[in-house]
Design a protein around this motif. Structure first.
Motif, PDB file in Angstrom:
ATOM      1  N   GLN A  57      41.954 -13.966  72.079  1.00  0.00           N
ATOM      2  CA  GLN A  57      40.883 -14.830  72.571  1.00  0.00           C
ATOM      3  C   GLN A  57      41.107 -16.289  72.184  1.00  0.00           C
ATOM      4  O   GLN A  57      40.445 -17.181  72.698  1.00  0.00           O
ATOM      5  N   ASN A  58      42.051 -16.508  71.290  1.00  0.00           N
ATOM      6  CA  ASN A  58      42.377 -17.873  70.861  1.00  0.00           C
ATOM      7  C   ASN A  58      43.424 -18.474  71.794  1.00  0.00           C
ATOM      8  O   ASN A  58      44.051 -17.781  72.579  1.00  0.00           O
ATOM      9  N   ASN A  59      43.612 -19.765  71.670  1.00  0.00           N
ATOM     10  CA  ASN A  59      44.577 -20.492  72.498  1.00  0.00           C
ATOM     11  C   ASN A  59      46.000 -20.009  72.171  1.00  0.00           C
ATOM     12  O   ASN A  59      46.529 -20.297  71.102  1.00  0.00           O
ATOM     13  N   GLN A  60      46.603 -19.303  73.114  1.00  0.00           N
ATOM     14  CA  GLN A  60      47.934 -18.732  72.890  1.00  0.00           C
ATOM     15  C   GLN A  60      49.040 -19.779  72.878  1.00  0.00           C
ATOM     16  O   GLN A  60      50.184 -19.472  72.548  1.00  0.00           O
ATOM     17  N   LEU A  61      48.706 -21.015  73.220  1.00  0.00           N
ATOM     18  CA  LEU A  61      49.683 -22.095  73.133  1.00  0.00           C
ATOM     19  C   LEU A  61      49.696 -22.738  71.746  1.00  0.00           C
ATOM     20  O   LEU A  61      50.605 -23.508  71.434  1.00  0.00           O
ATOM     21  N   ASP A  62      48.710 -22.424  70.936  1.00  0.00           N
ATOM     22  CA  ASP A  62      48.625 -22.951  69.579  1.00  0.00           C
ATOM     23  C   ASP A  62      49.720 -22.285  68.732  1.00  0.00           C
ATOM     24  O   ASP A  62      49.743 -21.062  68.596  1.00  0.00           O
ATOM     25  N   PRO A  63      50.624 -23.066  68.154  1.00  0.00           N
ATOM     26  CA  PRO A  63      51.719 -22.494  67.358  1.00  0.00           C
ATOM     27  C   PRO A  63      51.235 -21.646  66.182  1.00  0.00           C
ATOM     28  O   PRO A  63      51.889 -20.663  65.819  1.00  0.00           O
ATOM     29  N   ASN A  64      50.100 -21.997  65.576  1.00  0.00           N
ATOM     30  CA  ASN A  64      49.584 -21.208  64.458  1.00  0.00           C
ATOM     31  C   ASN A  64      49.107 -19.829  64.921  1.00  0.00           C
ATOM     32  O   ASN A  64      49.308 -18.837  64.222  1.00  0.00           O
ATOM     33  N   ILE A  65      48.495 -19.769  66.091  1.00  0.00           N
ATOM     34  CA  ILE A  65      48.075 -18.480  66.649  1.00  0.00           C
ATOM     35  C   ILE A  65      49.319 -17.651  66.952  1.00  0.00           C
ATOM     36  O   ILE A  65      49.364 -16.448  66.651  1.00  0.00           O
ATOM     37  N   GLN A  66      50.330 -18.265  67.532  1.00  0.00           N
ATOM     38  CA  GLN A  66      51.574 -17.552  67.832  1.00  0.00           C
ATOM     39  C   GLN A  66      52.197 -16.998  66.553  1.00  0.00           C
ATOM     40  O   GLN A  66      52.640 -15.842  66.525  1.00  0.00           O
ATOM     41  N   LYS A  67      52.235 -17.815  65.501  1.00  0.00           N
ATOM     42  CA  LYS A  67      52.822 -17.366  64.226  1.00  0.00           C
ATOM     43  C   LYS A  67      52.035 -16.205  63.634  1.00  0.00           C
ATOM     44  O   LYS A  67      52.619 -15.232  63.160  1.00  0.00           O
ATOM     45  N   TYR A  68      50.715 -16.318  63.658  1.00  0.00           N
ATOM     46  CA  TYR A  68      49.890 -15.259  63.088  1.00  0.00           C
ATOM     47  C   TYR A  68      50.053 -13.958  63.874  1.00  0.00           C
ATOM     48  O   TYR A  68      50.240 -12.893  63.286  1.00  0.00           O
ATOM     49  N   LYS A  69      50.017 -14.072  65.192  1.00  0.00           N
ATOM     50  CA  LYS A  69      50.163 -12.882  66.030  1.00  0.00           C
ATOM     51  C   LYS A  69      51.539 -12.245  65.810  1.00  0.00           C
ATOM     52  O   LYS A  69      51.653 -11.029  65.670  1.00  0.00           O
ATOM     53  N   ARG A  70      52.570 -13.054  65.727  1.00  0.00           N
ATOM     54  CA  ARG A  70      53.921 -12.557  65.477  1.00  0.00           C
ATOM     55  C   ARG A  70      53.984 -11.867  64.119  1.00  0.00           C
ATOM     56  O   ARG A  70      54.557 -10.784  63.974  1.00  0.00           O
ATOM     57  N   PHE A  71      53.395 -12.507  63.112  1.00  0.00           N
ATOM     58  CA  PHE A  71      53.365 -11.946  61.760  1.00  0.00           C
ATOM     59  C   PHE A  71      52.729 -10.560  61.774  1.00  0.00           C
ATOM     60  O   PHE A  71      53.272  -9.611  61.204  1.00  0.00           O
ATOM     61  N   ILE A  72      51.593 -10.424  62.433  1.00  0.00           N
ATOM     62  CA  ILE A  72      50.869  -9.146  62.463  1.00  0.00           C
ATOM     63  C   ILE A  72      51.607  -8.103  63.290  1.00  0.00           C
ATOM     64  O   ILE A  72      51.870  -6.988  62.833  1.00  0.00           O
ATOM     65  N   LEU A  73      51.943  -8.433  64.524  1.00  0.00           N
ATOM     66  CA  LEU A  73      52.517  -7.426  65.427  1.00  0.00           C
ATOM     67  C   LEU A  73      53.931  -7.007  65.031  1.00  0.00           C
ATOM     68  O   LEU A  73      54.306  -5.844  65.222  1.00  0.00           O
ATOM     69  N   ALA A  74      54.703  -7.915  64.456  1.00  0.00           N
ATOM     70  CA  ALA A  74      56.056  -7.557  64.022  1.00  0.00           C
ATOM     71  C   ALA A  74      56.028  -6.649  62.794  1.00  0.00           C
ATOM     72  O   ALA A  74      56.989  -5.934  62.533  1.00  0.00           O
ATOM     73  N   ARG A  75      54.913  -6.656  62.082  1.00  0.00           N
ATOM     74  CA  ARG A  75      54.793  -5.887  60.851  1.00  0.00           C
ATOM     75  C   ARG A  75      53.808  -4.725  61.007  1.00  0.00           C
ATOM     76  O   ARG A  75      53.184  -4.301  60.038  1.00  0.00           O
ATOM     77  N   THR A  76      53.678  -4.234  62.232  1.00  0.00           N
ATOM     78  CA  THR A  76      52.777  -3.115  62.528  1.00  0.00           C
ATOM     79  C   THR A  76      53.550  -2.007  63.219  1.00  0.00           C
ATOM     80  O   THR A  76      54.406  -2.270  64.064  1.00  0.00           O
ATOM     81  N   ILE A  77      53.233  -0.774  62.846  1.00  0.00           N
ATOM     82  CA  ILE A  77      53.807   0.387  63.525  1.00  0.00           C
ATOM     83  C   ILE A  77      52.681   1.350  63.899  1.00  0.00           C
ATOM     84  O   ILE A  77      51.629   1.366  63.261  1.00  0.00           O
ATOM     85  N   LYS A  78      52.936   2.121  64.936  1.00  0.00           N
ATOM     86  CA  LYS A  78      52.022   3.187  65.324  1.00  0.00           C
ATOM     87  C   LYS A  78      52.442   4.437  64.560  1.00  0.00           C
ATOM     88  O   LYS A  78      53.626   4.766  64.504  1.00  0.00           O
ATOM     89  N   VAL A  79      51.469   5.126  63.968  1.00  0.00           N
ATOM     90  CA  VAL A  79      51.739   6.250  63.090  1.00  0.00           C
ATOM     91  C   VAL A  79      51.005   7.487  63.610  1.00  0.00           C
ATOM     92  O   VAL A  79      49.905   7.385  64.139  1.00  0.00           O
TER      93      VAL A  79
END
Length: 147
Positions: A57-79
């Motif tokens: 829901q946040n501005n996906q062009l914002d580099p901080n949002i991109q970094k946070y999303k990358r941080f979370i999704l790259a470090r998540t697995i489905k179990v």
């Protein structure tokens, strides 16, 4: 709602048994994330989708949002748990939060945290001092949080 604290041992294959009270509300499929603060977080499928939706829901062009999303999704697995309620914690997840053999599950309402037991005990010991928890509550009220 997830509440309580449960200690478990990790077996030689890096599997751990989900506490039964959490398993009932969580189901057999969930998401495991390496979070900040030397802990893992478990979210059920719906809660994880809601979490990602909130990020989106946040501005996906914002580099901080991109970094946070990358941080979370790259470090998540489905179990998925097995018939005994066990699931595998990957080696890199164990290393990220310095888990040796014993972990603690902590119910945090809509999510579950997993801590190296000794790290959680240090966190909780800090809060045992009455003035520390009182100071924390006062600071939260000052910032406008409702308790």
């Amino acid at each position: 709602m997830f509440i309580g604290q449960f200690e478990r041992s990790i077996d030689s294959k890096n599997r751990v048994v989900l506490p039964p009270s959490f398993k009932n509300d969580l189901g057999n499929i969930f998401y495991l994330t390496i979070s900040s603060g030397k802990k893992l977080e478990i979210r059920n499928v719906q809660e994880f989708e809601n979490f990602v939706d909130k990020i989106d829901q946040n501005n996906q062009l914002d580099p901080n949002i991109q970094k946070y999303k990358r941080f979370i999704l790259a470090r998540t697995i489905k179990v998925e748990t097995d018939k005994l309620g066990r699931f595998l914690i990957p080696e890199n997840f164990l290393k990220a939060i310095a888990i040796k053999k014993t972990i603690s599950f902590v119910g945090m309402g809509r999510i579950i945290e997993i801590w190296a037991s000794e790290n959680l005990e240090m966190q909780l010991d800090e809060l045992e001092n009455d003035s520390t928890i009182d100071d924390l509550a006062a600071e939260m009220l000052k910032k406008g949080y409702k308790l």
